[in-house]
Scaffold this motif. Structure first.
Motif, PDB file in Angstrom:
ATOM      1  N   GLU A   1       1.034   7.143 -17.321  1.00 17.26           N
ATOM      2  CA  GLU A   1       1.024   5.700 -17.510  1.00 17.26           C
ATOM      3  C   GLU A   1       2.123   5.047 -16.680  1.00 17.26           C
ATOM      4  OE1 GLU A   1       2.155   2.747 -21.185  1.00 17.26           O
ATOM      5  OE2 GLU A   1       0.703   4.357 -21.607  1.00 17.26           O
ATOM      6  N   VAL A   2       1.825   3.897 -16.121  1.00 21.10           N
ATOM      7  CA  VAL A   2       2.779   3.168 -15.295  1.00 21.10           C
ATOM      8  C   VAL A   2       3.894   2.584 -16.172  1.00 21.10           C
ATOM      9  CG1 VAL A   2       3.093   1.138 -13.820  1.00 21.10           C
ATOM     10  CG2 VAL A   2       1.080   2.600 -13.528  1.00 21.10           C
ATOM     11  N   SER A   3       5.122   2.695 -15.684  1.00 20.52           N
ATOM     12  CA  SER A   3       6.257   2.034 -16.332  1.00 20.52           C
ATOM     13  C   SER A   3       7.021   1.247 -15.271  1.00 20.52           C
ATOM     14  CB  SER A   3       7.193   3.063 -16.975  1.00 20.52           C
ATOM     15  OG  SER A   3       7.865   3.825 -15.986  1.00 20.52           O
TER      16      SER A   3
ATOM     17  N   THR B   1       0.824  -1.209   0.000  1.00 23.93           N
ATOM     18  CA  THR B   1       0.000   0.000   0.000  1.00 23.93           C
ATOM     19  C   THR B   1       0.857   1.257   0.000  1.00 23.93           C
ATOM     20  OG1 THR B   1      -1.802  -1.139   1.145  1.00 23.93           O
ATOM     21  CG2 THR B   1      -1.778   1.264   1.267  1.00 23.93           C
ATOM     22  N   LEU B   2       1.904   1.287   0.811  1.00 26.37           N
ATOM     23  CA  LEU B   2       2.719   2.488   0.914  1.00 26.37           C
ATOM     24  C   LEU B   2       3.609   2.676  -0.314  1.00 26.37           C
ATOM     25  CD1 LEU B   2       3.603   2.474   4.719  1.00 26.37           C
ATOM     26  CD2 LEU B   2       1.748   3.654   3.528  1.00 26.37           C
ATOM     27  N   VAL B   3       4.013   1.606  -0.964  1.00 26.84           N
ATOM     28  CA  VAL B   3       4.722   1.738  -2.242  1.00 26.84           C
ATOM     29  C   VAL B   3       3.795   2.351  -3.289  1.00 26.84           C
ATOM     30  CG1 VAL B   3       5.656   0.429  -4.195  1.00 26.84           C
ATOM     31  CG2 VAL B   3       6.454  -0.056  -1.886  1.00 26.84           C
ATOM     32  N   LEU B   4       2.544   1.906  -3.321  1.00 25.35           N
ATOM     33  CA  LEU B   4       1.589   2.456  -4.289  1.00 25.35           C
ATOM     34  C   LEU B   4       1.267   3.913  -3.974  1.00 25.35           C
ATOM     35  CD1 LEU B   4      -0.847  -0.558  -4.831  1.00 25.35           C
ATOM     36  CD2 LEU B   4       1.146   0.117  -6.166  1.00 25.35           C
ATOM     37  N   GLN B   5       1.275   4.286  -2.704  1.00 21.20           N
ATOM     38  CA  GLN B   5       1.080   5.687  -2.351  1.00 21.20           C
ATOM     39  C   GLN B   5       2.222   6.542  -2.919  1.00 21.20           C
ATOM     40  OE1 GLN B   5      -0.347   7.806   1.621  1.00 21.20           O
ATOM     41  NE2 GLN B   5       1.732   7.058   1.874  1.00 21.20           N
ATOM     42  N   THR B   6       3.447   6.051  -2.793  1.00 14.44           N
ATOM     43  CA  THR B   6       4.591   6.757  -3.372  1.00 14.44           C
ATOM     44  C   THR B   6       4.470   6.816  -4.887  1.00 14.44           C
ATOM     45  OG1 THR B   6       5.966   5.943  -1.547  1.00 14.44           O
ATOM     46  CG2 THR B   6       7.110   6.823  -3.471  1.00 14.44           C
ATOM     47  N   LEU B   7       4.026   5.724  -5.494  1.00 15.19           N
ATOM     48  CA  LEU B   7       3.840   5.693  -6.945  1.00 15.19           C
ATOM     49  C   LEU B   7       2.811   6.725  -7.388  1.00 15.19           C
ATOM     50  CD1 LEU B   7       4.686   4.139  -9.522  1.00 15.19           C
ATOM     51  CD2 LEU B   7       2.752   2.603  -9.107  1.00 15.19           C
TER      52      LEU B   7
ATOM     53  N   ILE C   1       7.979   2.322 -11.202  1.00 17.12           N
ATOM     54  CA  ILE C   1       7.701   1.373 -10.113  1.00 17.12           C
ATOM     55  C   ILE C   1       8.968   1.143  -9.300  1.00 17.12           C
ATOM     56  CG2 ILE C   1       7.103  -1.012  -9.552  1.00 17.12           C
ATOM     57  CD1 ILE C   1       5.279  -1.031 -12.009  1.00 17.12           C
ATOM     58  N   LYS C   2      10.089   0.959  -9.983  1.00 14.79           N
ATOM     59  CA  LYS C   2      11.357   0.709  -9.293  1.00 14.79           C
ATOM     60  C   LYS C   2      11.795   1.923  -8.472  1.00 14.79           C
ATOM     61  CE  LYS C   2      14.472  -1.557 -11.768  1.00 14.79           C
ATOM     62  NZ  LYS C   2      15.289  -1.911 -12.970  1.00 14.79           N
ATOM     63  N   VAL C   3      11.527   3.134  -9.002  1.00 20.46           N
ATOM     64  CA  VAL C   3      11.825   4.338  -8.227  1.00 20.46           C
ATOM     65  C   VAL C   3      11.000   4.358  -6.944  1.00 20.46           C
ATOM     66  CG1 VAL C   3      11.665   6.857  -8.181  1.00 20.46           C
ATOM     67  CG2 VAL C   3      12.533   5.713 -10.221  1.00 20.46           C
TER      68      VAL C   3
END
Length: 646
Positions: free
Chosen positions: A567-569, A553-559, A573-575
């Motif tokens: 658009e997602v790349s 959840t917190l990774v997606l918040q950062t994303l 995601i790695k960043v």
């Protein structure tokens, strides 16, 4: 021998004083303080039958106006009884299953005749009923008694009796919601030039919600606009109400009436009635608008939420700013000037917009002031929050979840929706969920992963966020996140702002056309053995599942902060992953989960506490919508082209 019990091993790390947390299988030692899972037998029933509810508020300061039981898909009003009590019986009894939610919505009067409501969660009834025939709960001196029908232990969790039961794929809760309500359906009303297109584009993260071929002022209200960048909302467009022109009012009224009789999928879920903030002395409400609001106030439009939207707030601020006497500002510091401008803006907005609206439509009409400029992102978030709240109250829970899924401006609502989805089935019973019994943990994690990713609803045409590689990254985060020493496990981060402030500094180094990003946890490495084990309850397994939910959840918040509806790349995601792993947040999350595991001694009583801890960690590190603009200003644009491999 129990192979799912694990130990914590602190290994030295080259060039670093930080210890590394590593969880691994150990068949010779049993270091967990939890009960042996092989001896653990859950007594939580899979379903119970509710035959009645009573509410006693005679000792409470709150004066209840009404109460509604929300049992699974059933909504039942609780009738007033003698004095300050309410009572309702259900014949036949209503069945409550493990995947259902159970809550009471209480409405009571506040000062100035305003009606407030609150929801009381009763989900723990499945874990505390056992052989009893009544369930008791107290809330603010309000006593709630739920009467259960028959033997509550007749439908208990059982071992699957066939191979097909254990091999059947777990179904994400979001799939069930989408089947009932696949899109948030909204009608936007407003004259040409009021800013409807830019409002929709920013709120839902799309490029062109209303195609350019659609001529201004000639809206076909029945036409469905669905954007390829976000298929979780459908837009209906209507021109505004011109003075002395009744035809469009009748068109809108007929459209709303027709939609009321349809299924939830085709019903209208909300209306945005848009006005550009007028100049001082200008008229806000035209005759047609007054007629429409009169229909709403009189109940002739049904329960459909109508939110009044005052647009182009940034232009209004600039107009007010130009009226200030510069000589009076010379002795003020920047913060004082900002406060002076805000006070003047609020006063004029109240005079020319809010007071005329409330004078005509009443004080309870929801309204929001918005700007589509990025520096005022919090205004759009507030509009979405108001809309979601009224959709939940007046339409349906599934529609309110879809409201949160469809929008792309408020990460806080994404977290709220994730919690709502998780509570319905899988999160609320991690320690007693029959659905996970005798299944591989990889399958259990997959269904949790799918639900969370679908709630965030990124523009991800290549499905990177649901890929095997990204799921491997998240599993390895659970295993190998670097953490500081847990010298003070009760320490908490100050706020979401400090968390993302640290992330911003890391992103500044990673952004731009630099070498490919190397993750501290690679997608191509061998996944930890425990992922392929059969789900057997233990303290370590519980901590792993908690960490997976919160970390993802917190990774997606950062994303969300990095993408801003792009658009997602794989690179971005790695960043996001690297930023989260190297920020103080990751260590804080894992320290708190480990400390929670050390204090937990009764798995059979852990469900409610576990859910509360997950929610606590998410809320602790949630980004405040008021700070979104400031945070985005700190974070440089990530170069997404060319993309890179995992």
């Amino acid at each position: 021998m129990i192979h799912t019990l694990c130990m914590v091993c602190v290994q030295p790390r080259p060039n670093s004083a930080q210890p590394r947390l590593r969880l691994f299988s150990n068949s010779n030692q049993e270091l967990s303080r939890m009960p042996n899972p092989s001896n653990h037998t859950s007594t939580a029933p899979c379903a119970i039958h509710i035959s009645g509810i009573s509410i006693d508020f005679s000792h409470s300061e709150k004066n209840l106006e009404s109460a509604e039981a929300r049992i699974g898909k059933f909504l039942r009003q609780i009738d007033h009884d003698a004095g300050k009590t309410m009572r309702q019986t259900f014949s036949p009894p209503i069945k409550l299953s493990l995947e259902d939610t159970f809550s009471l919505r209480l409405q009571y009067k506040r000062r100035f005749r305003k009606i407030a409501h609150e929801d009381i969660d009763l989900d723990d009834i499945l874990r505390t009923s056992n052989a009893r025939q009544e369930y008791h709960k107290s809330h603010d001196n309000i006593k709630i008694v739920v009467t259960l029908s028959g033997n509550t232990l007749t439908e208990h969790a059982k071992q699957p009796d066939s191979a097909s039961d254990t091999t059947r794929e777990l179904r994400p809760t979001t799939d069930e919601i989408v089947q009932i309500c696949p899109r948030f359906r909204i009608l936007v009303i407003g004259k040409t030039g009021v800013g409807k297109s830019s409002l929709i584009n920013r709120a839902f993260g799309v490029h062109e919600a209303i195609p350019s071929t659609h001529k201004p002022g000639e809206a076909d209200i029945d036409h469905e606009f669905v954007s390829p960048q976000n298929d979780r909302f459908v837009l209906h467009d209507s021109k505004g109400f011109e003075p002395g022109e009744e035809r469009n009012v009748n068109i809108v009224r007929d459209f709303i009436d027709r939609r009321k009789e349809m299924s939830l999928e085709d019903q209208l879920h909300a209306v945005w009635l848009c006005f550009e903030i007028p100049r001082a002395g200008g008229r806000l409400l035209e005759t047609g608008t007054e007629e429409f609001l009169t229909l709403k106030r009189g109940g002739k439009l049904g329960n459909i939420p109508v939110v009044v939207v005052f647009t182009k707030y940034d232009r209004f601020i600039n107009r007010v700013n130009r009226t200030l006497d510069e000589s009076s500002l010379m002795e003020l510091n920047p913060n004082a000037i900002k406060e002076l401008i805000k006070d003047k803006v609020d006063a004029e907005l109240n005079e020319i917009c809010i007071e005329p609206l409330e004078k005509f439509a009443g004080p309870d009409v929801p309204h929001a002031t918005v700007s589509t400029n990025k520096e005022h992102a919090e205004t759009l978030a507030r509009l979405i929050q108001i809309t979601e709240e009224h959709v939940c109250k007046h339409v349906a829970g599934d529609a309110s979840v879809m409201t949160s899924i469809a929008q792309r401006v408020d990460p806080g609502l994404k977290i709220k929706a994730s919690i709502e989805v998780g509570k319905r089935k899988y999160w609320k019973a991690l320690t007693s969920c029959a659905a996970f019994q005798d299944r591989r943990m990889s399958d259990c994690l997959r269904v949790l992963h799918t639900d969370i990713v679908k709630v965030w609803n990124f523009h991800d045409p290549h499905h990177y966020l649901e890929s095997r590689e990204f799921r491997t990254v998240v599993v390895n985060m659970v295993d190998t996140l670097d953490v500081g020493p847990a010298t003070n496990p009760d320490r908490t981060m100050a706020s979401g702002l400090s968390t993302v402030g640290a992330v911003a500094g890391i992103v500044a180094v990673l952004a731009g056309p630099v070498a490919p990003i190397v993750l501290p946890i690679a997608a191509g490495v061998v996944v930890a053995k425990w992922v392929y084990d059969v789900y057997k309850l233990s303290g370590v397994v519980l901590q792993r599942f908690m960490a997976y939910i919160v970390d993802l959840t917190l990774v997606l918040q950062t994303l969300h902060l990095l993408l801003d509806s792009q658009e997602v790349s794989r690179r971005v995601i790695k960043v996001a992953v690297k930023s989260y792993c190297e920020s103080p947040t990751s260590g804080d999350v894992h320290n708190q989960i480990q400390e929670y595991g050390r204090k937990l001694t009764f798995l059979e009583r852990a469900d409610r506490d576990t859910l509360s801890k997950i929610i606590e960690l998410m809320e602790l590190h949630r980004i405040d919508t008021k700070e979104i603009s400031a945070l985005r200003a700190q974070i440089p644009t990530v170069d997404l082209i060319p993309d890179e491999s995992w």
